[in-house]
Enzyme design. Structure first.
Site, short mmCIF file in Angstrom:
data_model
loop_
_atom_site.label_atom_id
_atom_site.label_comp_id
_atom_site.label_asym_id
_atom_site.label_seq_id
_atom_site.Cartn_x
_atom_site.Cartn_y
_atom_site.Cartn_z
N THR A 118 0.85 -1.18 0.00
CA THR A 118 0.00 0.00 0.00
C THR A 118 0.89 1.24 0.00
O THR A 118 1.88 1.31 0.72
CB THR A 118 -0.99 -0.01 1.18
OG1 THR A 118 -1.75 1.20 1.12
CG2 THR A 118 -0.32 -0.12 2.53
N HIS A 119 0.51 2.18 -0.87
CA HIS A 119 1.33 3.38 -1.07
C HIS A 119 0.46 4.62 -0.89
O HIS A 119 -0.66 4.67 -1.42
CB HIS A 119 1.93 3.35 -2.49
CG HIS A 119 2.79 4.54 -2.77
ND1 HIS A 119 4.04 4.69 -2.23
CD2 HIS A 119 2.54 5.67 -3.48
CE1 HIS A 119 4.55 5.85 -2.63
NE2 HIS A 119 3.66 6.46 -3.38
C1 GAR Z 1 1.16 4.16 5.09
O1 GAR Z 1 0.56 5.39 4.74
C2 GAR Z 1 1.81 3.53 3.87
O2 GAR Z 1 1.14 3.80 2.68
C3 GAR Z 1 3.14 4.20 3.87
O3 GAR Z 1 3.53 4.21 5.21
C4 GAR Z 1 2.35 4.36 6.02
C5 GAR Z 1 2.41 3.32 7.11
O4 GAR Z 1 1.47 3.58 8.11
N1 GAR Z 1 4.06 3.49 3.02
C6 GAR Z 1 4.92 4.08 2.22
O5 GAR Z 1 5.08 5.29 2.17
C7 GAR Z 1 5.70 3.13 1.35
N2 GAR Z 1 6.33 3.83 0.27
P1 GAR Z 1 1.24 2.55 9.30
O6 GAR Z 1 2.63 2.09 9.80
O7 GAR Z 1 0.51 3.34 10.36
O8 GAR Z 1 0.45 1.41 8.77
#
Ligand code: GAR
Length: 221
Positions: free
Chosen positions: A123-124
């Site tokens: 997920t991005h």
């Molecule tokens: C999420 O928004 C995900 O899309 C991003 O990190 C966050 C993790 O949140 N990922 C990236 O930017 C990858 N390129 P979380 O640790 O609270 O699930």
């Protein structure tokens, strides 16, 4: 890189998920909560949570939920390839049907993709193919995009270039710019609300119904 074309629909047993995290793990928590609420009807269970670092909330969430964890740090390996192999082996030990990158901030290598290509979902926090990479939220804001969002996609050997499964749209507000300059992350928080629902929904549908990947097109059966 050719991705395997399909995963059959679940054969009665829940699909086995390994979730990889690097940070706060709120996407992981959303999966834990939905599986906790729906049980087997969700179609998938988390069999382990892996991380590339220690001391993160994501691992604490896994431990609180009683899930097995493993940590595979780049610095503990002489080469990046060695790290990639160790990550692939640590993941394989849990025999996953699907691997979910939920805020895992590392690009995996050849060995990992050889085993999990076509079964590795990321997920991005941007609408790919715009704003790939580690700063998707900031880059969309600084570009002046009026809408951004999140993309759930299969991982291939590029950076955020694999076949798209689903996307969610979030409007950029004028005040997001001032908030960002002041060091805030209000836009990312709004994206993450949409993202958590989307990721959980997609993982459940992939697991329950099976899917096909043909070129760039993903069909959930
Ligand atoms: C999420 O928004 C995900 O899309 C991003 O990190 C966050 C993790 O949140 N990922 C990236 O930017 C990858 N390129 P979380 O640790 O609270 O699930």
């Amino acid at each position: 890189m050719a991705l395997p074309p399909s995963l059959p629909p679940s054969s009665g047993r829940p699909a086995r998920l390994v979730v990889l995290v690097s940070g706060s793990g709120t996407n992981l928590q959303a999966l834990i909560d939905r599986i906790g609420a729906e049980g087997e009807a969700f179609g998938a269970e988390i069999v382990a949570v892996g991380a590339d670092r220690t001391g993160i909330e994501g691992l604490e969430r896994a431990e609180r939920a009683g899930l097995p964890t493993f940590v595979c740090r780049v610095r503990d390996h002489e080469t990046r390839e060695g790290w990639d192999r160790a990550l692939a082996e640590a993941t394989a030990a849990h025999e996953p049907d699907l691997v979910v990158s939920a805020g895992f901030m590392k690009i995996v290598g050849k060995e990992f993709l050889a085993r999990y290509g076509g079964r590795f979902v990321n997920t991005h926090p941007a609408l790919l193919p715009s704003f790939p990479g580690a700063h998707g939220v900031r880059d969309a804001l600084e570009y002046g995009a009026r809408v951004t969002g999140c993309t759930v996609h299969f991982v291939d050997d590029g950076v955020d270039t694999g076949p798209i499964i689903a996307q969610g749209v979030v409007e950029v507000r004028d005040e997001d710019h001032a908030d960002h300059e002041a060091g805030g992350n209000a836009l990312h928080e709004r994206i993450k609300e949409v993202e958590r629902r989307l990721l959980v929904d997609v993982v459940g549908r992939l697991a329950r119904h099976g899917y096909r990947i043909e070129g760039r097109k993903v069909t959930i059966q």
